[in-house]
Design a protein around this motif. Structure first.
Motif, mmCIF file in Angstrom:
data_model
loop_
_atom_site.group_PDB
_atom_site.id
_atom_site.type_symbol
_atom_site.label_atom_id
_atom_site.label_comp_id
_atom_site.label_asym_id
_atom_site.label_seq_id
_atom_site.Cartn_x
_atom_site.Cartn_y
_atom_site.Cartn_z
ATOM 1 N N VAL A 1 21.276 -47.770 -8.636
ATOM 2 C CA VAL A 1 22.420 -47.647 -9.462
ATOM 3 C C VAL A 1 22.178 -46.342 -10.183
ATOM 4 O O VAL A 1 21.210 -45.724 -10.383
ATOM 5 C CB VAL A 1 22.452 -48.682 -10.386
ATOM 6 N N ALA A 2 23.462 -45.898 -10.728
ATOM 7 C CA ALA A 2 23.404 -44.473 -11.553
ATOM 8 C C ALA A 2 24.552 -44.643 -12.919
ATOM 9 O O ALA A 2 25.333 -45.619 -12.885
ATOM 10 C CB ALA A 2 23.969 -43.486 -10.709
ATOM 11 N N LYS A 3 24.014 -44.028 -13.798
ATOM 12 C CA LYS A 3 24.983 -43.686 -14.964
ATOM 13 C C LYS A 3 24.976 -42.123 -14.979
ATOM 14 O O LYS A 3 24.348 -41.604 -14.190
ATOM 15 C CB LYS A 3 24.266 -44.194 -16.195
ATOM 16 N N GLY A 4 25.976 -41.728 -15.790
ATOM 17 C CA GLY A 4 26.432 -40.312 -15.793
ATOM 18 C C GLY A 4 26.781 -39.592 -14.736
ATOM 19 O O GLY A 4 26.167 -38.419 -14.534
ATOM 20 N N SER A 5 27.784 -40.093 -13.948
ATOM 21 C CA SER A 5 28.131 -39.425 -12.844
ATOM 22 C C SER A 5 29.610 -39.455 -13.044
ATOM 23 O O SER A 5 30.351 -39.608 -14.016
ATOM 24 C CB SER A 5 27.929 -40.505 -11.506
ATOM 25 N N ASN A 6 30.490 -39.042 -12.029
ATOM 26 C CA ASN A 6 31.717 -38.675 -12.109
ATOM 27 C C ASN A 6 32.551 -39.187 -10.807
ATOM 28 O O ASN A 6 31.902 -39.613 -10.123
ATOM 29 C CB ASN A 6 31.897 -37.012 -12.305
ATOM 30 N N THR B 1 14.169 -50.490 -5.615
ATOM 31 C CA THR B 1 15.248 -50.290 -6.606
ATOM 32 C C THR B 1 14.995 -49.113 -7.398
ATOM 33 O O THR B 1 13.996 -48.356 -7.701
ATOM 34 C CB THR B 1 15.239 -51.309 -7.427
ATOM 35 N N ALA B 2 16.179 -48.373 -7.891
ATOM 36 C CA ALA B 2 15.905 -47.182 -8.703
ATOM 37 C C ALA B 2 17.219 -47.357 -9.590
ATOM 38 O O ALA B 2 18.330 -47.652 -9.151
ATOM 39 C CB ALA B 2 15.957 -45.898 -7.848
ATOM 40 N N TRP B 3 16.976 -46.621 -10.827
ATOM 41 C CA TRP B 3 18.045 -46.405 -11.901
ATOM 42 C C TRP B 3 18.208 -44.887 -12.078
ATOM 43 O O TRP B 3 16.873 -44.418 -12.403
ATOM 44 C CB TRP B 3 17.777 -47.213 -13.237
ATOM 45 N N VAL B 4 19.291 -44.377 -11.827
ATOM 46 C CA VAL B 4 19.305 -42.850 -11.681
ATOM 47 C C VAL B 4 20.439 -42.335 -12.981
ATOM 48 O O VAL B 4 21.275 -42.865 -13.017
ATOM 49 C CB VAL B 4 19.933 -42.375 -10.359
ATOM 50 N N ASP B 5 19.878 -41.109 -13.581
ATOM 51 C CA ASP B 5 20.705 -40.644 -14.541
ATOM 52 C C ASP B 5 21.537 -39.345 -13.727
ATOM 53 O O ASP B 5 20.731 -38.634 -13.464
ATOM 54 C CB ASP B 5 20.034 -40.088 -15.574
ATOM 55 N N GLY B 6 22.690 -39.290 -13.543
ATOM 56 C CA GLY B 6 23.556 -38.446 -12.838
ATOM 57 C C GLY B 6 23.570 -36.911 -13.540
ATOM 58 O O GLY B 6 24.186 -36.153 -13.049
ATOM 59 N N THR C 1 20.297 -31.530 -11.299
ATOM 60 C CA THR C 1 19.586 -32.534 -10.527
ATOM 61 C C THR C 1 19.824 -34.071 -11.094
ATOM 62 O O THR C 1 19.323 -33.803 -12.049
ATOM 63 C CB THR C 1 18.230 -32.051 -9.873
ATOM 64 N N PRO C 2 20.096 -34.928 -10.313
ATOM 65 C CA PRO C 2 20.039 -36.117 -11.072
ATOM 66 C C PRO C 2 18.591 -36.540 -11.155
ATOM 67 O O PRO C 2 17.640 -36.077 -10.513
ATOM 68 C CB PRO C 2 20.687 -37.086 -9.902
ATOM 69 N N ILE C 3 18.376 -37.388 -12.253
ATOM 70 C CA ILE C 3 16.992 -37.838 -12.555
ATOM 71 C C ILE C 3 16.511 -39.258 -12.329
ATOM 72 O O ILE C 3 17.366 -40.212 -12.821
ATOM 73 C CB ILE C 3 16.668 -37.594 -14.173
ATOM 74 N N ILE C 4 15.695 -39.827 -11.862
ATOM 75 C CA ILE C 4 15.134 -41.091 -11.502
ATOM 76 C C ILE C 4 14.573 -41.530 -12.884
ATOM 77 O O ILE C 4 13.661 -41.179 -13.520
ATOM 78 C CB ILE C 4 14.355 -41.322 -10.484
ATOM 79 N N LEU C 5 15.186 -42.577 -13.542
ATOM 80 C CA LEU C 5 14.933 -42.867 -14.736
ATOM 81 C C LEU C 5 13.830 -44.149 -14.613
ATOM 82 O O LEU C 5 12.967 -44.283 -15.392
ATOM 83 C CB LEU C 5 16.152 -43.555 -15.547
ATOM 84 N N SER C 6 13.933 -45.039 -13.676
ATOM 85 C CA SER C 6 13.155 -45.944 -13.661
ATOM 86 C C SER C 6 13.188 -46.125 -12.149
ATOM 87 O O SER C 6 14.301 -46.238 -11.218
ATOM 88 C CB SER C 6 13.829 -47.358 -14.249
ATOM 89 N N GLU C 7 11.927 -46.806 -11.320
ATOM 90 C CA GLU C 7 12.019 -46.994 -10.045
ATOM 91 C C GLU C 7 10.774 -47.959 -9.607
ATOM 92 O O GLU C 7 9.951 -48.200 -10.260
ATOM 93 C CB GLU C 7 11.612 -45.781 -9.359
#
Length: 141
Positions: free
Chosen positions: A60-65, A26-31, A16-22
């Motif tokens: 926004v997300a990081k660690g996605s494909n 807004t939110a920053w997600v690690d995929g 599951t993706p994780i919300i790093l900051s929220e």
């Protein structure tokens, strides 16, 4: 493409993706290196929720494909009566003029806006001359 990526361990097939900051809007997600559509849908669901609660949802997300068709995500927002926007960067896949190796990504962007009388505006485009999906389609025998 997605099956191959999972089989070759290019990306994870479970998690599951994780919300790093929220914040409220807004939110920053690690995929977590999951399949792109899993991360994309998670982020759009979160953006829609935030937009309904705060008036705007920017995720926004990081660690996605590879997440597929950008328009899929903006249309999900449109179906909720919202203005939708989705974009991503991509790996170098396309050759610039006179180049010996790929240096440009398709970097898709999509916008969707509700109109009147059940009409709407949808833009789904790549920043390259041709989207990679079109090249794949015409490459097949």
């Amino acid at each position: 493409m997605y099956v191959r990526d999972v089989q070759k361990n290019v990306c994870k097939s479970d998690g599951t993706p994780i919300i790093l900051s929220e914040r409220a809007a807004t939110a920053w997600v690690d995929g977590n290196n999951l399949l792109g559509p899993v991360v994309g849908n998670f982020c759009m669901d979160l953006a829609i929720k935030k937009a309904k609660e705060a008036g705007i949802g920017w995720v926004v997300a990081k660690g996605s494909n590879h997440y597929g068709i950008a328009g899929w995500y903006s249309l999900r927002a449109l179906k909720q009566g919202l203005l939708g926007m989705s974009m991503t960067n991509t790996s170098p896949l396309c050759y610039p003029t006179r180049s010996a190796k790929p240096a440009l990504g398709t970097n898709p962007i999509s916008l969707a806006a509700p109109g009147v009388n059940n009409d709407s505006f949808v833009l789904d485009m790549a920043s390259t001359t041709v989207a990679i999906g079109k090249l794949s389609y015409y490459k097949k025998p």
